[in-house]
Design a protein around this motif. Structure first.
Motif, PDB file in Angstrom:
ATOM      1  N   ASP A 164       0.834  -1.197   0.000  1.00 56.57           N
ATOM      2  CA  ASP A 164       0.000   0.000   0.000  1.00 56.57           C
ATOM      3  C   ASP A 164       0.875   1.256   0.000  1.00 56.57           C
ATOM      4  O   ASP A 164       1.762   1.418   0.851  1.00 56.57           O
ATOM      5  CB  ASP A 164      -0.903   0.009   1.239  1.00 56.57           C
ATOM      6  CG  ASP A 164      -1.801   1.228   1.274  1.00 56.57           C
ATOM      7  OD1 ASP A 164      -2.752   1.281   0.492  1.00 56.57           O
ATOM      8  OD2 ASP A 164      -1.510   2.146   2.063  1.00 56.57           O
ATOM      9  N   HIS A 200      -9.207   2.522   2.908  1.00 58.84           N
ATOM     10  CA  HIS A 200      -8.468   3.266   1.889  1.00 58.84           C
ATOM     11  C   HIS A 200      -7.176   2.568   1.473  1.00 58.84           C
ATOM     12  O   HIS A 200      -6.446   3.091   0.630  1.00 58.84           O
ATOM     13  CB  HIS A 200      -8.130   4.673   2.406  1.00 58.84           C
ATOM     14  CG  HIS A 200      -9.333   5.517   2.662  1.00 58.84           C
ATOM     15  ND1 HIS A 200      -9.383   6.499   3.640  1.00 58.84           N
ATOM     16  CD2 HIS A 200     -10.562   5.511   2.084  1.00 58.84           C
ATOM     17  CE1 HIS A 200     -10.573   7.067   3.644  1.00 58.84           C
ATOM     18  NE2 HIS A 200     -11.303   6.490   2.709  1.00 58.84           N
ATOM     19  N   GLN A 227      -4.732  -0.524  -0.071  1.00 57.90           N
ATOM     20  CA  GLN A 227      -4.764  -1.466  -1.182  1.00 57.90           C
ATOM     21  C   GLN A 227      -4.119  -2.805  -0.821  1.00 57.90           C
ATOM     22  O   GLN A 227      -3.860  -3.617  -1.697  1.00 57.90           O
ATOM     23  CB  GLN A 227      -4.043  -0.855  -2.389  1.00 57.90           C
ATOM     24  CG  GLN A 227      -4.677   0.443  -2.876  1.00 57.90           C
ATOM     25  CD  GLN A 227      -3.939   1.043  -4.062  1.00 57.90           C
ATOM     26  OE1 GLN A 227      -3.012   0.441  -4.583  1.00 57.90           O
ATOM     27  NE2 GLN A 227      -4.372   2.220  -4.492  1.00 57.90           N
ATOM     28  N   ALA A 253      -8.915  -4.830 -12.215  1.00 61.94           N
ATOM     29  CA  ALA A 253      -7.968  -4.231 -11.274  1.00 61.94           C
ATOM     30  C   ALA A 253      -6.548  -4.267 -11.831  1.00 61.94           C
ATOM     31  O   ALA A 253      -5.784  -3.310 -11.694  1.00 61.94           O
ATOM     32  CB  ALA A 253      -8.039  -4.951  -9.929  1.00 61.94           C
ATOM     33  N   LEU A 296      -6.136  -1.623 -14.550  1.00 63.60           N
ATOM     34  CA  LEU A 296      -6.109  -0.264 -13.992  1.00 63.60           C
ATOM     35  C   LEU A 296      -4.964  -0.054 -13.002  1.00 63.60           C
ATOM     36  O   LEU A 296      -4.762   1.066 -12.514  1.00 63.60           O
ATOM     37  CB  LEU A 296      -7.437   0.024 -13.283  1.00 63.60           C
ATOM     38  CG  LEU A 296      -8.671   0.152 -14.174  1.00 63.60           C
ATOM     39  CD1 LEU A 296      -9.920   0.275 -13.325  1.00 63.60           C
ATOM     40  CD2 LEU A 296      -8.542   1.355 -15.104  1.00 63.60           C
ATOM     41  N   ASN A 297      -4.239  -1.154 -12.687  1.00 59.64           N
ATOM     42  CA  ASN A 297      -3.170  -1.095 -11.676  1.00 59.64           C
ATOM     43  C   ASN A 297      -3.701  -0.608 -10.334  1.00 59.64           C
ATOM     44  O   ASN A 297      -3.108   0.230  -9.653  1.00 59.64           O
ATOM     45  CB  ASN A 297      -2.031  -0.187 -12.138  1.00 59.64           C
ATOM     46  CG  ASN A 297      -0.772  -0.374 -11.298  1.00 59.64           C
ATOM     47  OD1 ASN A 297      -0.564  -1.443 -10.712  1.00 59.64           O
ATOM     48  ND2 ASN A 297       0.041   0.657 -11.210  1.00 59.64           N
ATOM     49  N   LEU A 298      -4.859  -1.157  -9.978  1.00 61.57           N
ATOM     50  CA  LEU A 298      -5.505  -0.818  -8.711  1.00 61.57           C
ATOM     51  C   LEU A 298      -5.747  -2.081  -7.904  1.00 61.57           C
ATOM     52  O   LEU A 298      -5.709  -3.195  -8.435  1.00 61.57           O
ATOM     53  CB  LEU A 298      -6.854  -0.124  -8.947  1.00 61.57           C
ATOM     54  CG  LEU A 298      -6.846   1.234  -9.653  1.00 61.57           C
ATOM     55  CD1 LEU A 298      -8.274   1.655  -9.960  1.00 61.57           C
ATOM     56  CD2 LEU A 298      -6.154   2.288  -8.787  1.00 61.57           C
ATOM     57  N   ARG A 306      -8.256  -4.631  -5.972  1.00 61.08           N
ATOM     58  CA  ARG A 306      -9.644  -5.024  -6.247  1.00 61.08           C
ATOM     59  C   ARG A 306     -10.613  -4.262  -5.364  1.00 61.08           C
ATOM     60  O   ARG A 306     -11.715  -3.912  -5.801  1.00 61.08           O
ATOM     61  CB  ARG A 306      -9.812  -6.532  -6.014  1.00 61.08           C
ATOM     62  CG  ARG A 306      -8.986  -7.342  -6.987  1.00 61.08           C
ATOM     63  CD  ARG A 306      -9.193  -8.838  -6.915  1.00 61.08           C
ATOM     64  NE  ARG A 306      -9.874  -9.317  -5.760  1.00 61.08           N
ATOM     65  CZ  ARG A 306     -10.610 -10.434  -5.729  1.00 61.08           C
ATOM     66  NH1 ARG A 306     -10.742 -11.150  -6.831  1.00 61.08           N
ATOM     67  NH2 ARG A 306     -11.186 -10.848  -4.640  1.00 61.08           N
ATOM     68  N   THR A 310     -10.402  -1.251  -4.441  1.00 62.71           N
ATOM     69  CA  THR A 310     -10.627   0.073  -5.028  1.00 62.71           C
ATOM     70  C   THR A 310     -11.640  -0.002  -6.160  1.00 62.71           C
ATOM     71  O   THR A 310     -12.505   0.879  -6.308  1.00 62.71           O
ATOM     72  CB  THR A 310      -9.299   0.655  -5.548  1.00 62.71           C
ATOM     73  OG1 THR A 310      -8.352   0.681  -4.479  1.00 62.71           O
ATOM     74  CG2 THR A 310      -9.485   2.060  -6.086  1.00 62.71           C
ATOM     75  N   VAL A 311     -11.563  -1.071  -6.974  1.00 66.66           N
ATOM     76  CA  VAL A 311     -12.544  -1.253  -8.056  1.00 66.66           C
ATOM     77  C   VAL A 311     -13.938  -1.404  -7.475  1.00 66.66           C
ATOM     78  O   VAL A 311     -14.912  -0.797  -7.957  1.00 66.66           O
ATOM     79  CB  VAL A 311     -12.180  -2.474  -8.924  1.00 66.66           C
ATOM     80  CG1 VAL A 311     -13.253  -2.714  -9.989  1.00 66.66           C
ATOM     81  CG2 VAL A 311     -10.816  -2.282  -9.579  1.00 66.66           C
ATOM     82  N   ARG A 323     -15.271   1.937  -6.352  1.00 63.20           N
ATOM     83  CA  ARG A 323     -15.714   2.790  -7.466  1.00 63.20           C
ATOM     84  C   ARG A 323     -17.051   2.310  -8.021  1.00 63.20           C
ATOM     85  O   ARG A 323     -17.902   3.119  -8.405  1.00 63.20           O
ATOM     86  CB  ARG A 323     -14.647   2.811  -8.555  1.00 63.20           C
ATOM     87  CG  ARG A 323     -13.393   3.565  -8.140  1.00 63.20           C
ATOM     88  CD  ARG A 323     -12.398   3.708  -9.273  1.00 63.20           C
ATOM     89  NE  ARG A 323     -11.217   4.438  -8.843  1.00 63.20           N
ATOM     90  CZ  ARG A 323     -10.176   4.698  -9.615  1.00 63.20           C
ATOM     91  NH1 ARG A 323     -10.170   4.284 -10.889  1.00 63.20           N
ATOM     92  NH2 ARG A 323      -9.147   5.363  -9.152  1.00 63.20           N
TER      93      ARG A 323
END
Length: 657
Positions: A339, A509, A511, A632, A635-637, A639, A641-642, A645
């Protein structure tokens, strides 16, 4: 005859301090001391006061502050005294304030030695004892002979004293070793050998204390010739597994480029001072290398030394390819995965650890503030001293003052007959962690401010404060600046505590939730001597859940599930009802805004007025057939975070409607 000698001495002192002439004295260090005694302390060489001797309780207090060092020093003193026992010397060890804390001498000379102040508890500061070896060594930080008429007071001109300083691993003056005699030859040169012996044994004690203090760290030794590397007791540097310097002897620092002090190099990487990498250094410890090849070069100066490096006591040495777990990595590895927010906080924390800055850690309840504080302590030079954690919200207001500051015997009804050492003093030399500092009563905030400003702690019922070496880490889930505006927190205390700040993000918040889950499951599995696993279904639930209680709530949920599961695999049915029901409720409310059974209806719902980010996300979801993991990755995020959103834009997968 003695009276004439005393009068001559008084005249000589007066000529040197008043007539500004070096009459009958060749040593400028002694003359400068005489000037201090006269001009700064107002002393009269003809009128010596009674020796300043502390009572037994005060002596024990001074001894207690350097208890560990005294054990090391005593061994060195006894070895030294055996060499001079027939020469009528008395051996003294004082602390960094000039108070005698240990003493060795022939019992038959005890009476004369006591009359001269050569005994436990005597303070040898120049302001009390005039020019003398200990007091002048204390003022200059240098070895010295104070022989007969070098003394300021005429009454002391029969004495000869020789002293050398002993420094702590952080470079501060720790103690002074002294040998004194009531009778000696007139020539000052007769004490030159004594000076060399005192200096040698002071260095031996200093080095032994250094090695004891840093027994849990890597020790680099170096010398100009290979045969002296193993026996070298002066050029020592302690480093952690990251190659950060934790301590050094002044002799070692003197060999580096730039002529720095010990404090200047602490906290810097070893590669800043030598042309080497930490892996190269560790390879010397792990491989059988001939001494001729164990060399190291000073960066900038180009001087070459022969060296050796030894691992922490009790730790096995691994070869370089196996890797090395450093103090920093060991301390912080449990806190975060990849993170970015947490890693940024950890990077700062590592830099702050040995800077002696008070730190405030902020973040919601359960985000791991105490875990971060412990990691900072464990990777610092203070790690060998206590980490004392105090929850300011958990101690009753009626007890918090006595718990923090301690109390003397008989201070109040119901207290211990022996008194009690307060939590602040228990952290002396280590780290004091004040959790929920915002809940500390205002009257105690004033007392804490005084402690931080003066570095002294006054126990209840005592009229004499005690010195304290404090490093304070505070934590609060409330905004202290808002509290200051409301009058609930002292602004001056805030700035005393706020040498640096660290902010920990909420779990929702982050990752690296899967990393946190894995760590907690591993810890709880070890406690229960069972191997638990988390199902994929539960991992997805955890990433979508908002975690208002953060890591603490996550641990509680996992402990609950471990108690219910039948096969050590945690499934959705093992989770508390509140987790499953809240998640279902959130998703139902989201789906209420967007219902349908196929992508065409989803697209229709995303009309021209819908945010572009939402449209792009839907397009990616459709492209990957609603596989969150694949989205994910693209987007290089994380999961989680997806999922967040999707929740934000009320996007629901067709199969979930």
């Amino acid at each position: 005859m003695d009276g004439d000698l005393h009068k001559q001495h008084i005249v000589r002192v007066a000529n040197n301090v008043h007539a500004n002439s070096a009459d009958g004295i060749a040593d400028d260090v002694i003359r400068q001391s005489w000037m201090r005694c006269d001009r700064e302390f107002g002393l009269d060489p003809a009128k010596p006061p009674s020796a300043c001797v502390l009572d037994s309780s005060a002596v024990k207090e001074h001894q207690g502050q350097i208890e560990g060092f005294l054990q090391v020093a005593r061994t060195g003193m006894e070895a030294f005294y055996k060499q001079i026992s027939t020469l009528n010397y008395v051996m003294l060890l004082t602390d960094g304030e000039g108070v005698t804390v240990d003493y060795i001498g022939d019992r038959k000379y005890d009476r004369e030695a006591k009359q001269a102040g050569l005994y436990l508890g005597t303070s040898w500061k120049e302001r009390y004892a005039g020019t003398n070896a200990v007091g002048t060594c204390l003022s200059t930080g240098r070895p010295i002979i104070c022989h007969k008429t070098d003394h300021f007071y005429a009454a002391n001109i029969d004495l000869t004293c020789t002293a050398a300083p002993i420094f702590a691993p952080d470079g501060n003056l720790l103690a002074i070793l002294d040998v004194s005699s009531l009778s000696s030859p007139l020539a000052k040169e007769s004490q030159f050998l004594a000076l060399q012996l005192v200096m040698m044994h002071a260095k031996m004690i200093e080095s032994a204390n250094f090695l004891s203090h840093f027994s849990g760290q890597w020790i680099l030794r170096f010398a100009r010739t290979p045969v002296f590397v193993d026996v070298n007791k002066e050029n020592l540097i302690a480093i952690d597994g990251d190659g950060t310097i934790l301590g050094a002897t002044q002799a070692a620092v003197n060999e580096l480029s730039g002529g720095r002090s010990v404090k200047d190099v602490i906290g810097s990487p070893i590669s800043e001072h030598f042309e080497t990498s930490i892996d190269d250094l560790f390879s010397v410890a792990s491989e059988s290398v001939n001494f001729v090849h164990k060399t190291i070069t000073v960066r900038g100066a180009g001087e070459l030394f022969y060296m050796d490096i030894t691992p922490p006591t009790g730790k096995s040495v691994f070869k370089k390819k196996a890797g090395f777990l450093s103090g920093h990595r060991n301390a912080f590895e449990r806190i975060a995965g990849e993170d970015k927010l947490m890693q940024a906080s950890i990077t700062k924390a590592k830099r702050f650890a040995d800077q002696n800055l008070n730190i405030i850690i902020s973040g919601e309840t359960g985000t791991g503030k105490e875990l971060m504080a412990r990691a900072i302590h464990n990777c610092s030079v203070r790690s060998i001293k206590p980490f004392v954690a105090i929850n300011c919200a958990a101690i009753p207001e009626s007890l918090i003052e006595s718990e923090l500051f301690g109390y003397e015997q008989g201070a109040f009804t119901g207290g211990s007959n022996k008194g009690k050492k307060g939590l602040i003093m228990q952290s002396d030399g280590g780290t004091l962690f004040l959790d929920e500092i915002s809940d500390m009563p205002l009257n105690l905030q004033s007392r804490l401010l005084r402690v931080l400003a003066e570095r002294e702690v006054l126990a209840l019922g005592s009229d004499k404060p005690k010195k304290a070496d404090l490093h304070v880490i505070s934590a609060s889930h409330k905004d202290l600046r808002v509290l200051i505006g409301r009058g609930g927190f002292r602004e001056d205390l805030y700035y005393r505590l706020n040498g640096a700040t660290l902010e920990l993000p909420a779990l929702r918040h982050r990752q690296d939730i899967s990393f946190v889950v894995g760590n907690i499951v591993a810890e709880e599995s070890k406690l229960r001597r069972t191997h638990f696993e988390v199902s994929t279904e539960v991992e997805e639930i955890f990433e979508r859940y908002p975690w208002p209680g953060n890591c603490r709530q996550l641990r509680n949920v996992l402990q609950f599930a471990m108690a219910l599961t039948d096969d050590e695999i945690i499934k959705a049915n093992d989770l508390p009802d509140e987790i499953r029901f809240e998640l279902q409720s959130n998703e139902l409310s989201s789906s209420a805004a967007m219902t349908g059974v196929d992508d065409s209806l989803q697209n229709a719902a995303l009309g021209s007025g819908y945010p572009r980010k939402a449209k792009s996300l839907v397009a990616l979801l459709q492209k990957h057939k609603w596989n969150i993991t694949d989205v994910a990755l693209e987007l290089n995020l994380a999961r989680s975070t997806v999922y967040r959103r999707m929740k934000k834009y009320a996007i629901v997968a067709p199969n979930d409607r």
